[in-house]
Structure formats: C-alpha cells, structure tokens
Write an enzyme that holds these catalytic residues in place. Structure first.
Site, PDB file in Angstrom:
ATOM      1  N   ASN A   1      54.176  52.044  40.348  1.00 13.05           N
ATOM      2  CA  ASN A   1      55.300  50.928  40.471  1.00 13.05           C
ATOM      3  C   ASN A   1      54.722  49.735  41.441  1.00 13.05           C
ATOM      4  O   ASN A   1      55.574  49.054  41.729  1.00 13.05           O
ATOM      5  CB  ASN A   1      56.593  51.364  41.101  1.00 13.05           C
ATOM      6  CG  ASN A   1      57.296  52.368  40.311  1.00 13.05           C
ATOM      7  OD1 ASN A   1      57.900  51.956  39.233  1.00 13.05           O
ATOM      8  ND2 ASN A   1      57.504  53.708  40.788  1.00 13.05           N
TER       9      ASN A   1
ATOM     10  N   LYS B   1      54.591  45.651  33.434  1.00 13.49           N
ATOM     11  CA  LYS B   1      54.016  46.605  34.179  1.00 13.49           C
ATOM     12  C   LYS B   1      53.164  47.699  33.338  1.00 13.49           C
ATOM     13  O   LYS B   1      52.152  48.139  33.921  1.00 13.49           O
ATOM     14  CB  LYS B   1      55.420  47.554  34.773  1.00 13.49           C
ATOM     15  CG  LYS B   1      54.952  48.596  35.854  1.00 13.49           C
ATOM     16  CD  LYS B   1      55.860  49.162  36.490  1.00 13.49           C
ATOM     17  CE  LYS B   1      56.720  50.163  35.845  1.00 13.49           C
ATOM     18  NZ  LYS B   1      57.746  50.983  36.672  1.00 13.49           N
TER      19      LYS B   1
ATOM     20  N   ALA C   1      59.246  51.587  28.185  1.00 10.64           N
ATOM     21  CA  ALA C   1      58.279  50.736  28.460  1.00 10.64           C
ATOM     22  C   ALA C   1      58.792  49.310  28.879  1.00 10.64           C
ATOM     23  O   ALA C   1      58.377  48.414  28.535  1.00 10.64           O
ATOM     24  CB  ALA C   1      56.974  50.579  27.654  1.00 10.64           C
TER      25      ALA C   1
ATOM     26  N   ASN D   1       5.964  36.099  22.967  1.00  8.44           N
ATOM     27  CA  ASN D   1       5.684  36.348  24.381  1.00  8.44           C
ATOM     28  C   ASN D   1       6.308  34.908  24.809  1.00  8.44           C
ATOM     29  O   ASN D   1       6.047  33.710  24.379  1.00  8.44           O
ATOM     30  CB  ASN D   1       4.212  36.350  24.930  1.00  8.44           C
ATOM     31  CG  ASN D   1       4.388  36.149  26.425  1.00  8.44           C
ATOM     32  OD1 ASN D   1       4.412  37.251  27.154  1.00  8.44           O
ATOM     33  ND2 ASN D   1       3.928  34.895  26.866  1.00  8.44           N
TER      34      ASN D   1
ATOM     35  N   ARG E   1      57.962  45.029  41.657  1.00  9.40           N
ATOM     36  CA  ARG E   1      57.244  45.647  42.967  1.00  9.40           C
ATOM     37  C   ARG E   1      55.620  45.324  42.392  1.00  9.40           C
ATOM     38  O   ARG E   1      54.805  45.357  43.366  1.00  9.40           O
ATOM     39  CB  ARG E   1      57.240  47.152  43.233  1.00  9.40           C
ATOM     40  CG  ARG E   1      58.734  47.225  44.055  1.00  9.40           C
ATOM     41  CD  ARG E   1      59.114  48.619  44.149  1.00  9.40           C
ATOM     42  NE  ARG E   1      58.149  49.279  44.863  1.00  9.40           N
ATOM     43  CZ  ARG E   1      57.826  50.533  44.989  1.00  9.40           C
ATOM     44  NH1 ARG E   1      58.552  51.279  44.371  1.00  9.40           N
ATOM     45  NH2 ARG E   1      56.810  50.989  45.706  1.00  9.40           N
TER      46      ARG E   1
ATOM     47  N   ARG F   1       2.186  17.183  25.686  1.00 13.75           N
ATOM     48  CA  ARG F   1       2.604  16.718  27.060  1.00 13.75           C
ATOM     49  C   ARG F   1       1.659  15.518  27.251  1.00 13.75           C
ATOM     50  O   ARG F   1       0.745  15.095  26.895  1.00 13.75           O
ATOM     51  CB  ARG F   1       2.033  17.708  28.122  1.00 13.75           C
ATOM     52  CG  ARG F   1       0.517  18.148  28.071  1.00 13.75           C
ATOM     53  CD  ARG F   1       0.451  19.771  28.559  1.00 13.75           C
ATOM     54  NE  ARG F   1      -0.782  20.121  28.282  1.00 13.75           N
ATOM     55  CZ  ARG F   1      -1.523  21.298  28.547  1.00 13.75           C
ATOM     56  NH1 ARG F   1      -0.470  22.178  28.694  1.00 13.75           N
ATOM     57  NH2 ARG F   1      -2.454  21.473  28.326  1.00 13.75           N
TER      58      ARG F   1
ATOM     59  N   ASP G   1      54.700  53.918  32.359  1.00 16.63           N
ATOM     60  CA  ASP G   1      53.999  53.876  33.688  1.00 16.63           C
ATOM     61  C   ASP G   1      53.424  55.063  34.226  1.00 16.63           C
ATOM     62  O   ASP G   1      53.087  55.169  35.446  1.00 16.63           O
ATOM     63  CB  ASP G   1      54.736  53.280  34.469  1.00 16.63           C
ATOM     64  CG  ASP G   1      56.225  53.955  35.161  1.00 16.63           C
ATOM     65  OD1 ASP G   1      56.274  55.133  34.622  1.00 16.63           O
ATOM     66  OD2 ASP G   1      56.763  53.220  35.982  1.00 16.63           O
TER      67      ASP G   1
END
Length: 476
Positions: free
Chosen positions: A224, A20, A7, A373, A13, A436, A99
């Site tokens: 790759n 990778k 690895a 609610n 690429r 309010r 890979d």
C-alpha cells in the site's frame, strides 16, 4: 476452478499516478505475479476487477484474463459483485488481491487441498504477523471455530490484541459465494460492502466455514506504500537469488546483485557485485557478468565476459569480450569471438564473428562482416541531420585509427583504410584508401609564433614585437 482478482484500488498512499497494481517488483507489475500464481496452479478462468480508470491495467496485462469494471469504490464485497456474471454456482472460486505479489502457486494448491479435506463450503486464510496493526482480525468461537472477520477500523480494544490476521484471500463454492454476496450490508465505519462479511453470513446460515492457518506470513504481505513495495521486492529478490543458486549459478555477493524475475541464467554463469540483469535477458552457460554491468532485455552467449558495461536489447554471441565500459544499444547483434572494448558504443549494428573494436569507437547503423578491425577513434558517421544512413564493412577489412566512414558508404572485403582518413565513397575490394590532407611543414613558424605569444617585459619590447610582427607578415 476460477479466480477473481481485486485490482481496482487507487493506491493513494503510493503517491503515484500509476494504478497501484501496475507498480513493478523485480521488473514485473504486482498484478502479474498474482495472475501467474493462479495460472501455475492450473486456474485458467481468471477475472480481474478494475476501476473506471483501469484502462492502463488492461493495456499492461498480456495474460488471458477477463476484466470487469467497478465503477464506484463501494468496498471489496461490491467489487466481487461486479464479477458475479462470471461466477457459476458449481464453481470453486478463489478471491485474491492484486497488490499481493508474494503469493505462490504452491500455496494455492495447498489451499484447494485443504478445502477438499475439510469439505468446507468456504475457507478463510489466516496468518500470524509480528505487528497486526492495520489488518483485519479473525475471531473465533470458544471452541475454536470461525466466528467473524473484523476490519481494523471496526476493532474493539480487546480485538486489537488478536494476532491472527485476515490475509484477504477467500475461497468458496460459487453458490455459497453468491448467497453471501446477495446479503451484504454496509453498516460499518466506512459504509462499504465488505467481502469479509460473507464468511460470517455463511457461518450463521449453517454452512461449513473453515480457517486455513498459513505459516509464512510474508507470502501475504500487501503493498500500500512505496516502502511496502520495497519490502516485497526484498523478499522476491531473495527468492530469485535462491532459485539461481539451486540451478548452479555462482553469485559472488547476492546482496549486491539485482535480477528481475523473468531473467534466465544457465548453470556455470558467474555474476559479480554491482550487476543488474533486467527484463527478459538470457545468459548462457559459463558466461561471466560484472562487476558493475547492466543487462536489459539482452541475450549473452556461452563463455562471454561482460565487464563494467551496459547492454540494452542486444544479442552477443559466444566467447566474446565486452568492456570495460562498452555500451551496446538497441538493435546490436554481435557474433562469436568478438571483442568490443573500452568506450566502444554499438547501436543498431550487426557485427560478424572474430571482429574487434578494442577501444574508443562508435559503430552505428552498420553491417560489419567477419574478421574486421576497427581502430581506436574510428566511427561510422551515420546521421546527416535528417536521415540515419547505413555503413557496410565487409569481411577482413581493416579500419585504421581516427577514420570517419561517412554513411552511406561501403568498404569491401579485404580493404585497408589508412588512419586519419575520412571516407565518403566506396572502397574497392583489397584496396588501400587514403583520404586525408597532404602534410605541409612551414620551417621556423613555431619559433616565431611562440615568440609572438610571449608577453613582453616592457613597453619598448612590446612595441618592438608589434613592429616585428608587421614585418614578418605572420598572422598571430
């Protein structure tokens, strides 16, 4: 039985800063597929060879494996030599590439059985591919025995016509592997030490080197490039889909569904097109997901329906209705028999059973009880510019439409908050809270205001309008 996984490749690429083997396929790094294939084949002693810049690989790998560093990139043979301290002469050692995420434990078991049957000191794995360009080839003697592995760049014009390619998988007893590694030379196109020369060395010394011809070439496809990564993902996605089909999951259009490898789905679940199930998500029986929903690291209970919604690190109970267009953010826990409707966002909140927020609400940093609610437009105002504060709404409370709950605040059980209220202090049990401004009506104001806003047709009318404006003392 031991495994060495190579690895250390830079993956130039891929055109990515990520190592990778850490590029993901269906939600999991490529390397992890190879490690788990070994573990599922009862290989518990696994060594991963990484580059000198391989610390991210260590960090991203939670599995119980050993890591060794290949400080210089001198070829695959050199990479295995870096792990020689982990090779015992009595071991059976399989060498794999990090890979190749399509490798399976079933193949590894067959490979081990083949070696035992053939009484081979080493086994090379070959397969036929439609287009062998770029692969090393396996050459044979006139009687069909193994002769050598020739890397692509070293092929002669005649050898390029060979369709038996080297998969990169090599199995050998520890003593023979160490013997071959010690005799490697780098007299080749790339001046590297090729692992693929080891079988030839062993064969020339009189050891039994067998060739295992694997029938399914797609299992050994290496990655790759980004395009090859997508090719591997296509194969893995189909494997995942097939597994869920076999387990009794109904997938309406398998070409329009994306399911990560670690996702668990119970029998009786229905998945509609456009759905993405990612990470470690779990879907309980008889749930319905989609269309066009994304579920990331989330748990969804029995018989719950999710439509056109996004869930991330959330937990939803049984018999719930989510969406369309609901958004459950990390830390959300929804009870049973709840409705979280259209354009409702929930974040870091616990919501009790039988609670509804039907539409256009925000519930953040909250503890909401059962039977509550939330009206249309109701929100918890959780952030004061410095701190995220908690809202508590107890059982059976009613939060009217367009209510602002300014956290930290508590609405006790059974309380009723009138529509349009801005709540800044505690609401007692079973109380009605109205917060309010009292309505004021100014008679005739609207007509005068409209008149002022109407463009005059002449200069004279404009002057008259200005005069009337001054006399009326109305602020336009």
């Amino acid at each position: 039985m031991k495994a060495i996984i190579l690895a250390a490749g830079a993956g130039t690429r891929m055109k990515s800063n990520l190592p990778k083997v850490l590029h993901t396929v269906t939600g999991k790094p490529m390397l992890h597929y190879v490690i788990e294939a070994c573990q599922n084949a009862d290989i518990t002693d696994i060594t991963v060879v990484i580059s000198k810049n391989g610390e991210p690989v260590k960090t991203a790998t939670p599995h119980s494996v050993k890591f060794v560093e290949q400080a210089e990139q001198l070829g695959t043979g050199h990479a295995v030599l870096c792990a020689k301290d982990n090779i015992d002469p009595n071991d059976q050692v399989v060498i794999l590439c990090g890979d190749t995420p399509l490798i399976t434990s079933a193949f590894l078991r067959k490979l081990f059985a083949f070696q035992e049957t053939q009484e081979a000191h080493a086994v090379v794995v070959a397969t036929k591919v439609p287009d062998p360009a770029g692969y090393g080839r396996i050459t044979t003697s006139p009687n069909g025995d193994f002769a050598a592995i020739v890397e692509h760049k070293d092929l002669s014009a005649t050898q390029r016509n060979i369709t038996d390619i080297n998969t990169g998988i090599f199995l050998a007893t520890g003593s023979e592997l160490l013997y071959g590694l010690a005799r490697l030379e780098n007299h080749n196109y790339q001046n590297e030490y090729y692992l693929t020369d080891v079988p030839k060395i062993l064969k020339s010394t009189g050891y039994n080197v067998a060739v295992y011809n694997a029938p399914n070439y797609s299992e050994f496809l290496g990655v790759n490039s980004q395009k090859q990564l997508e090719t591997a993902a296509t194969v893995l996605r189909q494997r995942i889909i097939d597994k869920h089909f076999e387990n009794g999951v109904q997938i309406i259009d398998s070409t329009a569904v994306y399911i990560d490898a670690a996702v668990e789905i119970a029998a009786g679940v229905t998945i509609y097109p456009g759905t993405m199930l990612q990470g470690n998500s779990k879907i309980a029986e008889n749930a319905t997901i989609g269309p066009y929903s994304q579920v990331i690291n989330s748990n969804i209970g029995k018989a719950t329906t999710v439509r056109n919604s996004v869930l991330e690190n959330a937990t939803v109970g049984e018999n719930c209705q989510l969406g369309p267009f609901a958004y459950l953010r990390p830390g959300t826990v929804i009870g049973d028999h709840c409705r979280i409707g259209d354009f409702v966002e929930v974040k870091n909140a616990t919501i009790g059973n039988n609670t509804n927020a039907a539409h256009l609400a925000y519930i953040g940093d909250a503890q909401v009880g059962e039977g509550v609610n939330f009206g249309c437009g109701a929100i918890t105002v959780n952030y004061d510019g410095v701190t995220k504060n908690t809202t508590i709404v107890e059982d059976n409370a009613f939060i009217g439409s367009n209510v602002n709950l300014i956290a930290p605040v508590t609405v006790h059980s059974g309380a009723f908050v009138a529509a349009g209220s801005t709540i800044t202090s505690e609401v007692p049990k079973n109380a009605l809270a109205i917060a309010r401004e009292r309505q004021v009506n100014k008679k005739g104001f609207a007509a005068k205001y409209k008149k002022l806003k109407t463009p005059p047709k002449s200069k004279a009318k404009q002057n008259k309008a200005i005069k009337e404006n001054k006399e009326s003392k109305i602020n336009p």
